[in-house]
Scaffold this motif. Structure first.
Motif, short mmCIF file in Angstrom:
data_model
loop_
_atom_site.label_atom_id
_atom_site.label_comp_id
_atom_site.label_asym_id
_atom_site.label_seq_id
_atom_site.Cartn_x
_atom_site.Cartn_y
_atom_site.Cartn_z
N LEU A 92 -14.41 23.02 1.75
CA LEU A 92 -14.13 21.67 1.24
C LEU A 92 -14.82 21.45 -0.10
O LEU A 92 -14.23 20.89 -1.02
CB LEU A 92 -14.60 20.63 2.26
N ASP A 93 -16.07 21.89 -0.19
CA ASP A 93 -16.85 21.67 -1.41
C ASP A 93 -16.34 22.51 -2.58
O ASP A 93 -16.49 22.11 -3.74
CB ASP A 93 -18.32 21.98 -1.16
N GLU A 94 -15.74 23.67 -2.28
CA GLU A 94 -15.34 24.59 -3.34
C GLU A 94 -13.90 24.41 -3.80
O GLU A 94 -13.39 25.19 -4.60
CB GLU A 94 -15.54 26.04 -2.87
N GLN A 95 -13.21 23.39 -3.30
CA GLN A 95 -11.83 23.15 -3.70
C GLN A 95 -11.74 22.80 -5.18
O GLN A 95 -12.42 21.88 -5.64
CB GLN A 95 -11.22 22.00 -2.89
N GLU A 96 -10.92 23.51 -5.91
CA GLU A 96 -10.70 23.17 -7.31
C GLU A 96 -9.79 21.95 -7.42
O GLU A 96 -10.02 21.06 -8.24
CB GLU A 96 -10.07 24.37 -8.04
N ILE A 97 -8.75 21.93 -6.60
CA ILE A 97 -7.85 20.77 -6.53
C ILE A 97 -7.95 20.22 -5.11
O ILE A 97 -7.59 20.91 -4.16
CB ILE A 97 -6.40 21.17 -6.84
N PRO A 98 -8.47 19.01 -4.94
CA PRO A 98 -8.66 18.46 -3.58
C PRO A 98 -7.34 18.44 -2.79
O PRO A 98 -6.34 17.90 -3.25
CB PRO A 98 -9.16 17.04 -3.85
N TYR A 99 -7.37 19.07 -1.66
CA TYR A 99 -6.19 19.10 -0.79
C TYR A 99 -6.59 18.92 0.68
O TYR A 99 -6.05 18.08 1.38
CB TYR A 99 -5.42 20.41 -0.96
N TYR A 100 -7.57 19.71 1.11
CA TYR A 100 -7.98 19.68 2.51
C TYR A 100 -8.95 18.55 2.78
O TYR A 100 -9.75 18.17 1.91
CB TYR A 100 -8.62 21.01 2.92
N ARG A 101 -8.88 18.00 3.98
CA ARG A 101 -9.79 16.96 4.43
C ARG A 101 -10.59 17.47 5.62
O ARG A 101 -10.25 18.49 6.22
CB ARG A 101 -9.02 15.70 4.85
N GLN A 102 -11.65 16.77 5.94
CA GLN A 102 -12.42 17.10 7.13
C GLN A 102 -11.50 17.14 8.35
O GLN A 102 -10.73 16.22 8.60
CB GLN A 102 -13.51 16.04 7.35
N GLY A 103 -11.55 18.25 9.10
CA GLY A 103 -10.73 18.38 10.30
C GLY A 103 -9.41 19.08 10.07
O GLY A 103 -8.71 19.41 11.03
N ASP A 104 -9.03 19.34 8.81
CA ASP A 104 -7.79 20.07 8.54
C ASP A 104 -7.93 21.52 8.96
O ASP A 104 -9.04 22.07 9.05
CB ASP A 104 -7.45 20.01 7.04
#
Length: 651
Positions: free
Chosen positions: A168-180
């Protein structure tokens, strides 16, 4: 004059008023943004997770599909639970588990939903659905669970599990959320972007009690979820499952390639596990159990295990030496002057040396290669010759990553001049007598089963290979194969030099180092055996290796088999390879006696009794008599000062 000013002031006020009225009309009638913002307490934004793409074999048989399930999310600040114990009994969890989950949810965010329970079946959800009305703060979200009807290929497929905090922290483009969910390891990770699809968004109206009252603005702001692309693999499911059955109660791997395309047909890592174990709500418990298993079922041996190739490496030596001009088809070597033992009578030409896997023959072949410049037994000659040899061997993909479409391929080891300089304390401190065990695939060489299967494909193609890969395409048309998986890689060795080697490989199966029953498959199999010694523990623990292809002309399958602790290379490994190739080519098994023998053989080491092989430190003198080969190394760590064995098995 005063009268004129009065009209100007009145005009200014009217203009300002008209401007405000116009803006107010725009905001309240034409612009929906403020309406949406003011409705945030009554309009709910729902994320729609798309169905993940399914995975098929080369003929369209289903390997992985999706089963609808429900994930239960919790928003800590909204939680109202009249009776916690009754709630825990309904959810089939303990009170301590409830406290732990709620603690994690609060740490993540008191006001944002986070995962409470994952992958509730339709039956489980139906049981609790009505009762959830009494427990505020809990929200079900429809999801899907990966299901594996074939129960095979687990190490190559990987698995799907909850996204980690690091990801989650290393996402370049935010896509995933907690629990995905996200693909981990194997093809699920390699093709995550194509398999995951594109999520959608729905806006739903709710009343003050949280009851849905239909879509907002008739769905004008909704976006549809787009399902992931289906992945078509080159795997032949029938041959894959058959290879699984042959490797029951054994440790090792089977990897088969279609030479003309580079598509992987069979990929077995033994022992393995049912991939459904890592696709349930009990993922953590099952994963810990697999991690503790002493037989290491989570290791994908075809691409992660590193073995000394043994006598199978003689195929490369024969090809390189011919191209260099230091070996001809009719060159004959006896056993005299060689420090290596052999089981054949000696005096073989190239075809006979491959047929009987003559150690002294390839000792002399390697010696001639190293001293190709005419100098004899000098430090300088060893360094120059070894560098040229290294450059040729590297063209076969040895000592580097081939580029298979999995995220965990390891390089293995191909020793360099600098390596020996470092081990022996500088330049001009070592010579041929320190490295001659490389001639028969021992010493510092470490090769994965995939690379040996690729070697078989190179010989089957008479001089080139296509990077081995699992993908055959996406969707019904099978399009979208990356460009690197259609490119030909030329080795640079003339076609004519492959012919005597292939003839020798065929002889090895008909009347050479391969057990006679193997030839009852009648598939015109060509092969080379290898035995990786563990002399410290006796030949009981030797590793059986076979590499080959079939049929001899216009080959359809190239294969490499490793069976640990199974002894002679022409026995266990050659038998498995022949049966898998027969099943793929004929779609049936005719060599029943051979099949019975393989099925009845078990070489799985007893727990807590597996030998632990230590790699000895190098010796700088040439007086060594007999040193054992190391057991396969399961990491990418280069061996620290591996001693080259003076005596090694020849077949």
């Amino acid at each position: 004059m005063l009268e004129n000013r009065k009209y100007v002031i009145i005009g200014v006020f009217c203009l300002v008023g008209l401007t405000y009225l116009t803006r107010l009309f725009y905001l309240q009638v034409l612009d929906d943004s403020y309406s949406l913002g003011s409705s945030k307490n009554s309009i709910k934004r729902v994320i729609e997770i798309p169905y993940r793409g399914q995975i098929y074999d080369r003929s369209g048989k289903l390997i992985v599909y999706n089963t609808p399930v429900y994930d239960l999310y919790v928003t800590p600040k909204k939680v109202r639970i009249p009776d916690t114990l009754a709630f825990c009994r309904m959810m089939d969890i303990t009170l301590s588990e409830f406290d732990s989950i709620m603690g994690l949810a609060k740490n993540y965010s008191p006001v944002k939903p986070s995962l409470f329970l994952r992958q509730l079946s339709k039956e489980d959800f139906a049981r609790i659905q009505d009762a959830l009305v009494d427990y505020r703060g809990f929200e079900p979200v429809i999801s899907s669970m990966r299901t594996y009807p074939a129960q095979t290929l687990s190490n190559a497929l990987g698995y799907v599990s909850e996204v980690t905090k690091k990801q989650l922290d290393e996402q370049e483009i935010p896509y995933y959320r907690q629990g995905d969910y996200i693909g981990h390891n194997g093809l699920e990770e390699q093709y995550e972007e194509q398999l995951r699809g594109r999520r959608g968004v729905k806006f739903i109206m709710q009343n003050v009690r949280g009851v849905n009252k239909g879509s907002w603005k008739n769905g004008a702001f909704d976006t549809l979820a787009v399902a992931g692309q289906n992945l078509i693999t080159g795997i032949d499911l029938e041959a894959q499952k058959y290879a699984d059955s042959l490797m029951q109660n054994k440790v090792g791997s089977v990897i088969a390639i279609e030479p003309s395309t580079g598509e992987i047909l069979v990929s077995v890592s033994a022992p393995s596990y049912d991939p459904n174990m890592l696709s349930s709500r009990f993922f953590s418990k099952n994963y810990r159990a697999l991690m503790k298993n002493p037989h290491k079922p989570l290791i994908n041996r075809p691409i992660m295990a590193s073995y000394r190739p043994g006598s199978t490496f003689k195929l490369i030596q024969a090809l390189v030496a011919q191209q260099q001009g230091t070996l001809s088809t009719h060159t004959v070597y006896g056993h005299g002057g060689s420090p290596m033992r052999c089981h054949c009578r000696g005096g073989q030409d190239l075809r006979g040396a491959v047929q009987y896997s003559c150690n002294p023959y390839f000792y002399n072949v390697f010696r001639r290669m190293i001293y190709n410049n005419g100098e004899r037994n000098t430090f300088r000659a060893s360094a120059i010759g070894l560098q040229e040899w290294h450059d040729w061997v590297e063209k076969f993909g040895i000592g580097q990553r081939l580029g298979v479409d999995l995220p965990s391929e390891l390089k293995g080891n191909l020793p360099t001049v600098n390596y020996y300089d470092k081990v022996y304390g500088g330049q001009n401190r070592w010579k041929f007598s320190n490295v001659y065990s490389l001639s028969i695939g021992e010493g510092e060489l470490l090769i994965s089963p995939l690379k040996l299967a690729n070697l078989a494909a190179i010989i089957a193609n008479r001089g080139y290979y296509i990077t081995p890969h699992y993908i055959k395409g996406f969707g019904k048309e099978g399009a979208g194969v990356p460009a690197e998986y259609v490119k030909h890689h030329e080795i640079g060795i003339e076609r004519e030099y492959y012919l005597p080697v292939i003839d020798g490989m065929r002889r090895a199966v008909v009347a050479g180092t391969v057990t006679p029953l193997v030839n009852t498959t009648n598939i015109d199999l060509c092969g080379k055996t290898g035995t990786s010694q563990n002399a410290k523990y006796g030949h009981k623990y030797d590793h059986s290796i076979f590499v080959g292809f079939a049929p001899m002309n216009n080959p359809k399958i190239a294969i490499a088999v490793f069976v640990e602790r199974a002894g002679w290379g022409g026995g266990a490994a050659a038998s498995v390879a022949a049966l898998v190739a027969e099943r793929y080519l004929k779609r049936r098994t005719e060599a029943k006696k051979l099949e019975e023998r393989v099925m009845a053989t078990a070489s799985l080491p007893p727990i807590n009794q597996a030998p632990k092989t230590k790699v000895p430190a190098p010796k700088k003198d040439s007086s060594r008599k007999s040193v054992d080969s190391a057991k396969p190394l399961m990491t990418n760590t280069k061996p620290k000062s591996v001693t080259a064995p003076a005596v090694a098995s020849g077949n």
